[in-house]
Write a protein that holds these residues in place. Structure first.
Motif, short mmCIF file in Angstrom:
data_model
loop_
_atom_site.label_atom_id
_atom_site.label_comp_id
_atom_site.label_asym_id
_atom_site.label_seq_id
_atom_site.Cartn_x
_atom_site.Cartn_y
_atom_site.Cartn_z
N PHE A 135 29.38 29.09 63.66
CA PHE A 135 29.75 30.39 62.42
C PHE A 135 28.31 31.01 62.44
N ALA A 136 28.49 32.36 62.27
CA ALA A 136 27.26 33.12 61.94
C ALA A 136 26.76 32.75 60.85
N ASP A 137 25.45 32.39 60.44
CA ASP A 137 24.94 32.16 59.04
C ASP A 137 24.22 33.47 58.71
N SER A 138 24.54 33.77 57.41
CA SER A 138 23.82 35.03 56.82
C SER A 138 23.63 34.74 55.32
N ASN A 139 22.56 35.03 54.83
CA ASN A 139 22.15 34.86 53.61
C ASN A 139 22.84 35.86 52.50
N ALA A 140 23.75 36.65 53.15
CA ALA A 140 24.30 38.04 52.27
C ALA A 140 25.63 37.23 51.62
N VAL A 141 25.64 37.03 50.45
CA VAL A 141 26.86 36.56 49.77
C VAL A 141 28.06 37.48 49.62
N THR A 142 27.86 38.58 50.33
CA THR A 142 29.02 39.56 50.36
C THR A 142 30.06 39.31 51.57
N ASP A 143 29.49 38.48 52.40
CA ASP A 143 30.22 38.14 53.62
C ASP A 143 31.28 37.05 53.20
N GLY A 172 37.34 20.56 51.53
CA GLY A 172 38.67 19.94 51.58
C GLY A 172 39.87 20.89 50.99
N GLY A 173 40.98 20.19 50.90
CA GLY A 173 41.95 20.98 50.10
C GLY A 173 42.14 20.94 48.78
N SER A 174 41.07 20.28 48.05
CA SER A 174 40.97 20.00 46.50
C SER A 174 39.40 20.04 46.24
N CYS A 175 38.52 20.15 47.01
CA CYS A 175 37.16 20.26 46.50
C CYS A 175 36.29 20.53 47.69
N ASN A 176 35.03 20.91 47.43
CA ASN A 176 34.03 21.37 48.43
C ASN A 176 32.66 21.14 47.87
N PHE A 177 31.65 20.78 48.84
CA PHE A 177 30.38 21.01 48.47
C PHE A 177 29.71 21.82 49.61
N ARG A 178 28.63 22.27 49.13
CA ARG A 178 27.58 23.08 50.09
C ARG A 178 25.95 22.90 49.60
N TYR A 179 25.31 22.52 50.57
CA TYR A 179 23.68 22.88 50.37
C TYR A 179 22.64 23.37 51.40
N GLU A 180 22.00 24.06 51.08
CA GLU A 180 21.15 24.97 51.68
C GLU A 180 19.77 24.89 51.57
N ILE A 181 18.89 25.47 52.39
CA ILE A 181 17.37 25.73 52.00
C ILE A 181 17.22 27.19 51.41
N TYR A 182 18.37 27.89 51.38
CA TYR A 182 18.25 29.34 50.72
C TYR A 182 19.36 29.41 49.84
N PRO A 183 19.19 30.27 48.94
CA PRO A 183 20.22 30.54 47.72
C PRO A 183 21.58 30.86 48.55
N ILE A 184 22.51 30.04 47.72
CA ILE A 184 23.99 30.00 48.28
C ILE A 184 24.77 31.18 47.66
N VAL A 185 24.49 31.52 46.62
CA VAL A 185 25.11 32.65 45.54
C VAL A 185 24.34 33.31 44.90
#
Length: 254
Positions: A24-32, A237-250
């Motif tokens: 999956f291409a990684d992009s810092n842009a939150v508009t994608d 998952g179908g009911s919840c999710n988490f994410r972490y990064e070393i750059y802003p996610i949102v």
């Protein structure tokens, strides 16, 4: 920076596994609003021009109309149990109503292409989740699908980094139960060139606060299997999710 998809248990009862890694291409842009994954979750099919087909179309219309303002919606269409459609849409907590609607519209069209005539299916994008079924699933934790994604780059100090990730996400999980959107973002300082670690946790709002916390706690427990020492990762998952990064996610974290 790239993301890869791990082995995924699509249906635990069927013990079906997909082993094809996808980048999956990684992009810092939150508009994608990138497509992530889909699953056809029912072995039952419907035919065109039947009450189920009509109810499914109506459910998608209701979700696209009602979900965007708050980022979440439920729809149950049809009085006959044989043709009733139950559907849910969830948009990421920071997504605008316009982007939320666009994502739901896209998901509604795409899921019918990917799972033609299936009486149950789910599809995930960066911006939204859409799922439907001929059975009532509202309020129940959905463990039928768990998707792992991770950054291929590893942290320089794996043990310390793993602990920092766990601490950040566990702290967010502790806060989520008290939030109206069952959505929390956060950050913490870390050693290294990035200086910060960013995290996000979210549940579908048909769950109670306690069920949301359990769903996320179980997902965070998958960190060693999913994302050991990886500088970015997520469990979806179908009911919840988490994410972490070393750059802003949102946007709110910029």
């Amino acid at each position: 920076m790239r993301h890869s998809r791990s082995s995924i248990s699509i249906n635990l009862l069927l013990c079906l596994f997909l082993l094809s890694p996808q980048a999956f291409a990684d992009s810092n842009a939150v508009t994608d609003s990138a497509f992530l994954f889909h699953t056809c979750s029912s072995l039952q099919n419907y035919t065109a021009n039947t009450p189920y087909a009509s109810n499914l179309k109506q459910a998608f219309y209701q979700l696209a109309s009602n979900a965007p303002p708050s980022g979440f919606g439920l729809s149950s269409v049809g009085d006959d149990i044989q043709s009733q459609v139950n559907a849910l849409a969830l948009c990421r907590g920071d997504v605008s109503p316009a982007d939320c609607k666009n994502c739901i519209d896209t998901a509604s069209n795409e899921i019918q292409q990917q799972c033609p005539n299936s009486k149950g299916a789910s599809i995930w994008y960066d911006f939204c989740l859409l799922k439907y079924s001929n059975t009532k699933f509202f309020g129940k934790i959905d463990n039928g699908v768990r998707l792992y994604m991770w950054n291929v780059q590893k942290a320089e100090n794996p043990a310390t980094f793993n602990e920092q990730v766990k601490n950040l996400l566990s702290g967010l999980v502790e806060k989520v139960e008290a939030t109206p959107k069952l959505y929390v973002i956060g950050e913490q300082g870390i050693e290294g060139p990035s200086n910060k670690l960013y995290g996000l946790v979210q549940c579908t709002r048909d769950l109670s606060g306690a069920a949301c916390k359990k769903c996320l706690s179980d997902a965070v427990a998958e960190l060693p299997n999913c994302c050991d020492a990886k500088i970015g990762g997520r469990v979806i998952g179908g009911s919840c999710n988490f994410r972490y990064e070393i750059y802003p996610i949102v946007d709110a974290q910029k």
